[in-house]
Structure formats: C-alpha cells, structure tokens
Design a protein around this motif. Sequence first.
Motif, mmCIF file in Angstrom:
data_model
loop_
_atom_site.group_PDB
_atom_site.id
_atom_site.type_symbol
_atom_site.label_atom_id
_atom_site.label_comp_id
_atom_site.label_asym_id
_atom_site.label_seq_id
_atom_site.Cartn_x
_atom_site.Cartn_y
_atom_site.Cartn_z
ATOM 1 N N SER A 37 0.838 -1.202 0.000
ATOM 2 C CA SER A 37 0.000 0.000 0.000
ATOM 3 C C SER A 37 0.872 1.251 0.000
ATOM 4 O O SER A 37 0.582 2.216 -0.715
ATOM 5 C CB SER A 37 -0.924 0.004 1.222
ATOM 6 O OG SER A 37 -1.891 -1.003 1.115
ATOM 7 N N TRP A 40 2.332 1.806 -3.455
ATOM 8 C CA TRP A 40 1.329 2.329 -4.365
ATOM 9 C C TRP A 40 1.089 3.813 -4.087
ATOM 10 O O TRP A 40 1.041 4.625 -5.003
ATOM 11 C CB TRP A 40 0.026 1.531 -4.240
ATOM 12 C CG TRP A 40 -1.052 2.074 -5.128
ATOM 13 C CD1 TRP A 40 -1.203 1.849 -6.468
ATOM 14 C CD2 TRP A 40 -2.104 2.971 -4.755
ATOM 15 N NE1 TRP A 40 -2.289 2.554 -6.934
ATOM 16 C CE2 TRP A 40 -2.857 3.236 -5.908
ATOM 17 C CE3 TRP A 40 -2.475 3.557 -3.548
ATOM 18 C CZ2 TRP A 40 -3.971 4.076 -5.892
ATOM 19 C CZ3 TRP A 40 -3.582 4.388 -3.535
ATOM 20 C CH2 TRP A 40 -4.315 4.639 -4.698
ATOM 21 N N ARG A 110 -4.316 -3.675 -3.571
ATOM 22 C CA ARG A 110 -4.622 -2.915 -4.792
ATOM 23 C C ARG A 110 -5.089 -3.801 -5.938
ATOM 24 O O ARG A 110 -5.731 -3.326 -6.872
ATOM 25 C CB ARG A 110 -3.404 -2.088 -5.243
ATOM 26 C CG ARG A 110 -2.960 -1.031 -4.254
ATOM 27 C CD ARG A 110 -4.058 -0.084 -3.805
ATOM 28 N NE ARG A 110 -4.707 0.571 -4.914
ATOM 29 C CZ ARG A 110 -5.890 1.170 -4.872
ATOM 30 N NH1 ARG A 110 -6.561 1.205 -3.761
ATOM 31 N NH2 ARG A 110 -6.403 1.731 -5.932
ATOM 32 N N TYR A 112 -7.426 -5.687 -5.792
ATOM 33 C CA TYR A 112 -8.866 -5.819 -5.601
ATOM 34 C C TYR A 112 -9.560 -4.462 -5.531
ATOM 35 O O TYR A 112 -10.666 -4.355 -5.009
ATOM 36 C CB TYR A 112 -9.153 -6.642 -4.343
ATOM 37 C CG TYR A 112 -8.659 -8.058 -4.477
ATOM 38 C CD1 TYR A 112 -9.463 -9.056 -5.009
ATOM 39 C CD2 TYR A 112 -7.359 -8.387 -4.113
ATOM 40 C CE1 TYR A 112 -9.004 -10.351 -5.154
ATOM 41 C CE2 TYR A 112 -6.881 -9.676 -4.258
ATOM 42 C CZ TYR A 112 -7.702 -10.650 -4.782
ATOM 43 O OH TYR A 112 -7.235 -11.926 -4.933
ATOM 44 N N LYS A 113 -8.926 -3.427 -6.067
ATOM 45 C CA LYS A 113 -9.521 -2.091 -6.025
ATOM 46 C C LYS A 113 -10.833 -2.070 -6.814
ATOM 47 O O LYS A 113 -11.034 -2.856 -7.743
ATOM 48 C CB LYS A 113 -8.553 -1.053 -6.570
ATOM 49 C CG LYS A 113 -8.280 -1.172 -8.045
ATOM 50 C CD LYS A 113 -7.321 -0.119 -8.527
ATOM 51 C CE LYS A 113 -7.122 -0.298 -10.019
ATOM 52 N NZ LYS A 113 -6.272 0.669 -10.598
ATOM 53 N N TYR A 151 -12.550 10.352 0.586
ATOM 54 C CA TYR A 151 -13.106 9.012 0.791
ATOM 55 C C TYR A 151 -13.730 8.894 2.179
ATOM 56 O O TYR A 151 -14.861 8.427 2.328
ATOM 57 C CB TYR A 151 -12.012 7.967 0.585
ATOM 58 C CG TYR A 151 -12.437 6.544 0.875
ATOM 59 C CD1 TYR A 151 -13.254 5.846 -0.007
ATOM 60 C CD2 TYR A 151 -12.013 5.896 2.036
ATOM 61 C CE1 TYR A 151 -13.644 4.538 0.262
ATOM 62 C CE2 TYR A 151 -12.398 4.595 2.304
ATOM 63 C CZ TYR A 151 -13.210 3.921 1.411
ATOM 64 O OH TYR A 151 -13.590 2.632 1.687
#
Length: 175
Positions: A37, A40, A110, A112-113, A151
């Motif tokens: 993570s 990324w 990521r 499975y984003k 978010y």
Amino acid sequence: METSETSETSNSSNSSIVIRSASLSEAPIILNLWQNSAKWLNSKGIYQWRPEFFNVDQVIEFLTNGSDVYIAELNSEVVGTYIITWSDPFIWKELDNLQSGYIHRFAVNRDYKGMGIGNILLEKAEQQIKSRGKTFVRLDCMADNSRLNVYYQDYGFNYIRTINGDGWSANLYEK
C-alpha cells in the motif's frame, strides 16, 4: 484480542469477504499489505506511508499490545487489513477518550480495487467498535492526501481538526 469471523458480500461478485482476527503467524502477510500500500501511495506522489518505515516487529506489537488486528479474505486471498486500538493519545492528544475506538493501518490489496472492499472493512470496523460499547469511531490520515480525505468524508466521517507533527499534518475524523 477479540475473535471475530464474519462474511460480508462484496458488491462486485457473489463471493463473500471473510473478516477475522489475525494470528501472529500472519504478521508477514500484514506487513506485505502495508508495504505494498505504501509503494502504491508513493507511486502516486502520496507519502502518507513509506514502505521502509514498516517492519514485522510493528505488526507483532499490534498483535500483542491489546489492539485488535484483522485480516479480510476473498476466496482465500488476503484482500485487506485494519487495526482497532482503544486509545490514541499520540494523534488525538487531549481528545483521546474511553468512548472511542480508533481505526489504524487500514489497507486494501490494490489487486482488488474498485470492489467496495474498503467500505466493507470500514463498516465491519465500525460495528466492532460499537459492539464494544463505544460511542465514536475515529481515524486519521495525512492532511495532504486529498483522495483519502474525500473518501472518509464520503463514507460519513466528520472532520474534527488538523494536527501538525514534525514535518507532517494529519486530519482527524470521527463518526
């Protein structure tokens, strides 16, 4: 650590996400999620997490210090993790209280984003905190991570304030 195993349906498939307490033997898996993570985020110019900051001893500390550490799986693949702590005086300072649960190290694989996994994990964490009799669900993120701030706000968290550390600023959120 609270033992919990729950199945939640993913919005994008008929598969179920299983959210369960992590074991000590899974510390390297959690570390890998955090580091990936961070990589990324760094690739997007967001330096909220640094992969070199994390090590397996940090995971083990969370697994043994009274925090609740969870892993989420989809079709036996690890797709996410989060930690619930029951105090956070370092970040929340004088606002830290016994009526709150604090979500930390929230990460989704990521690969499975876009499957709604983050929302499922936040919903489960919120349920777990409330089931312990807590009134508030709290989390924080770097103030300059605009995407993550939006978010959390879109998910219903209310902005409380910004705190400043040595070379960083974090926004505090509560629900």
